[in-house]
Design a protein around this motif. Structure first.
Motif, short mmCIF file in Angstrom:
data_model
loop_
_atom_site.label_atom_id
_atom_site.label_comp_id
_atom_site.label_asym_id
_atom_site.label_seq_id
_atom_site.Cartn_x
_atom_site.Cartn_y
_atom_site.Cartn_z
N ARG A 198 -1.50 -1.11 -4.23
CA ARG A 198 -2.64 -0.21 -4.03
C ARG A 198 -2.08 1.13 -3.59
O ARG A 198 -1.47 1.24 -2.52
CB ARG A 198 -3.61 -0.79 -3.01
CG ARG A 198 -4.12 -2.18 -3.37
CD ARG A 198 -4.95 -2.78 -2.25
NE ARG A 198 -6.23 -2.07 -2.07
CZ ARG A 198 -7.08 -2.35 -1.09
NH1 ARG A 198 -6.81 -3.32 -0.21
NH2 ARG A 198 -8.21 -1.69 -1.00
N GLU A 199 -2.30 2.14 -4.41
CA GLU A 199 -1.63 3.42 -4.16
C GLU A 199 -2.16 4.11 -2.90
O GLU A 199 -1.38 4.51 -2.03
CB GLU A 199 -1.78 4.32 -5.38
CG GLU A 199 -1.01 3.78 -6.59
CD GLU A 199 -1.14 4.68 -7.79
OE1 GLU A 199 -1.85 5.71 -7.71
OE2 GLU A 199 -0.50 4.38 -8.83
N VAL A 246 0.86 -1.18 0.00
CA VAL A 246 0.00 0.00 0.00
C VAL A 246 0.90 1.24 0.00
O VAL A 246 1.86 1.31 0.77
CB VAL A 246 -0.93 0.02 1.24
CG1 VAL A 246 -1.72 1.32 1.28
CG2 VAL A 246 -1.86 -1.19 1.23
N ILE A 281 -5.38 3.86 0.07
CA ILE A 281 -6.59 3.26 0.60
C ILE A 281 -6.97 3.99 1.88
O ILE A 281 -6.12 4.58 2.55
CB ILE A 281 -6.44 1.75 0.87
CG1 ILE A 281 -5.41 1.48 1.98
CG2 ILE A 281 -6.06 1.00 -0.39
CD1 ILE A 281 -5.37 0.03 2.43
#
Length: 552
Positions: free
Chosen positions: A546-547, A524, A549
């Motif tokens: 996932r850039e 992340v 969240i």
């Protein structure tokens, strides 16, 4: 980690977290006089050069010492959880114990007599010498050389070697002392002339119940009842403000390649070297080892350089052993700390004026404008730790394998700290921790933080600015953690998770933060926590699953 506090509640001397044990036996505060000024050291903040150029600019004297000894678990042993706490030490294999003491030999009278009768430069006799009382250096002695192979062993709970300036016994009332001003008004200025030093303090708490405000200033001019001083006041003094005139002892150089030690470090609580109100002290090349308290302590010194090999001081908080390398206390200012420090509690720390020469200044004072750049290895607790007292501390880290028993690389609690260049490697619980008490803005510039074993690379609970540099090797934790209500700007920093499962580049709970730079090889990129608000995130991402969240 929010409960980080290594204080000793109720202990009458030191008051700030990490407070050491007694630094001297009763009646050991014998005084020597003198006066003079001091050189200025680099102040924190502002654009900074590299570690190498900083060391050159500071006049680095080189690293001293060989070998060492261990009085607690080292990096080669199992750390918390049963796993190795870091890489194998890179220093030579240590000896294990201080020099043995047998019989009733006592070289103290002979060596004290040598100092009392000696010239400005005294070379101690070669060999091993057992001392049963401490040495007080008279004002005419300006250099003491401890020859290579010579060992001074203290067989008792006294400071082995000390130099004292003088301070007025009775305080003078301060009428006005305002933060930022370059003058103070006293009720009585009799006998004070330009060039004098004044110790300014009050009962205003810096940290409730532990440390109070205070600073040391040189008088530039006397205008009626107003004293013009050499630098602005870092604090206002309002509760029982007072002043003492101080006469600094002349400069003392402690040189050579010999060693000072205590025969029973786990049974004693005194420093090896203590310097109170000394102008430009120099400690170069000597080895300070096996101590149950801080190996070297400064109190209200001005200028000077510590460049020694310091190792193996006892870290046992339960028994009041706070075995720091260098404890920079009270109103010490403009000091440079270099050399090599390992297997101690903290290599360097700031603190208030515990065990003071006069009661009026007890628990007061903040070190100012200190330059800290030793080579630090294998501290049992934090490598470099500024307690709450302190303003304008500049740190150039060369820190590796710290927190072998607990904690991590660096802990920041003082005001206006700048961490400039250098590296923090293979720490235990954190690389750099900026605590809530860290006033002003902590600047972390061009620092490489890598290999945090069980925590965050950089953990911010107070305002900070992180410029350039990198954070890597933080496993399944956070590269940078920004706590609620905190404003932290990250500018051009690279955060690399090394493709570790669960790695998160930035945990963001702060307010009005600005984030630029690159997050790479993380599960992340940014984890936005519920308290995050009004932040500006303009990061680049490289191989991030996932850039951004949001956590609910």
């Amino acid at each position: 980690m929010g409960g980080y506090d290594d204080s000793v509640p109720g202990r009458p001397g030191p008051g700030s977290p990490g407070s050491p044990g007694s630094s001297g036996s009763p009646g050991s505060a014998r005084a020597a006089g003198g006066a003079g000024g001091g050189a200025r050291a680099p102040r924190g903040g502002g654009p900074g050069p590299s570690r190498r150029s900083l060391l050159v600019a500071a006049g680095g004297l080189g690293l001293a010492g060989v070998g060492g000894a261990v009085l607690w678990r080292s990096l080669g042993d199992d750390g918390p959880g049963g796993a190795a706490a870091g890489p194998a030490p890179r220093t030579p294999a240590p000896s294990q114990t201080p020099s043995p003491v047998t019989g009733a030999d006592d070289a103290s009278p002979e060596l004290q007599g040598l100092l009392d009768a000696g010239d400005a430069r005294v070379v101690l006799p070669e060999g091993s010498h057992v001392l049963r009382s401490g040495l007080v250096v008279p004002p005419h002695v300006r250099e003491i050389e401890v020859p290579e192979g010579t060992v001074l062993t203290m067989a008792g709970d006294e400071v082995l070697l000390r130099r004292n300036g003088r301070i007025e016994q009775q305080p003078r009332q301060v009428v006005t002392a305002v933060q930022g001003a370059d003058a103070v008004r006293l009720a009585d200025v009799s006998g004070i002339r330009a060039g004098a030093w004044v110790y300014l303090c009050s009962d205003d708490w810096l940290k409730e119940g532990k440390s109070k405000r205070g600073m040391l200033r040189r008088v530039e001019a006397v205008e009626g009842d107003l004293l013009r001083v050499d630098k602005p006041l870092i604090s206002s003094l309002s509760t029982a403000p007072r002043a003492h005139v101080v006469a600094l002892a002349p400069s003392l150089a402690l040189t050579g390649a010999g060693a000072l030690e205590n025969a029973d470090p786990q049974g004693t609580f005194s420093n090896l070297v203590r310097l109170d109100f000394v102008e430009s002290p120099e400690v170069a090349g000597v080895e300070l080892r096996f101590c149950g308290s801080a190996a070297l302590r400064t109190f209200g010194t001005v200028g000077g350089t510590i460049d020694a090999y310091i190792h193996d001081c006892v870290d046992d908080q339960g028994r009041n052993h706070y075995g720091y390398g260098v404890s920079c206390t009270s109103t010490t200012r403009d000091l440079r700390v270099l050399g090599r420090i390992e297997r101690v509690r903290h290599a360097f720390t700031t603190d208030h004026g515990y065990d003071a020469l006069v009661e009026s200044i007890a628990q007061t004072g903040e070190p100012e404008d200190i330059y800290v750049a030793p080579r630090v290895r294998e501290t049992s607790s934090t490598g470099i730790d500024t307690h709450e007292p302190g303003d304008g501390i500049t740190i150039v880290p060369d820190i590796e394998g710290c927190g072998t028993m607990k904690w991590g690389g660096m802990n920041v609690r003082a005001r206006n700290v700048t961490i400039q260049g250098g590296t923090v490697r293979d720490s235990n619980e954190w690389g750099i921790f900026v605590q809530p008490s860290a006033g002003g803005t902590t600047v972390i510039r061009d620092v490489e933080v890598s290999g945090v074993r069980d925590g965050r690379g950089v953990h911010c609970k107070a305002g900070a600015r992180i410029e350039g540099g990198s954070v890597s090797g933080f496993g399944d934790r956070f590269g940078i953690h920004i706590e609620p209500g905190t404003t932290v700007d990250v500018e051009g920093t690279r955060i690399d998770g090394g493709q570790a499962d669960g790695s998160r580049g930035i945990a963001l709970a702060g307010t009005s933060c600005s984030l630029t730079g690159t997050v790479a090889n993380c599960s992340v990129g940014v984890l936005e926590l519920p308290d995050a608000s009004d932040n500006r995130v303009l990061l680049d991402y490289d191989n991030v699953a996932r850039e951004v969240i949001s956590a609910t």
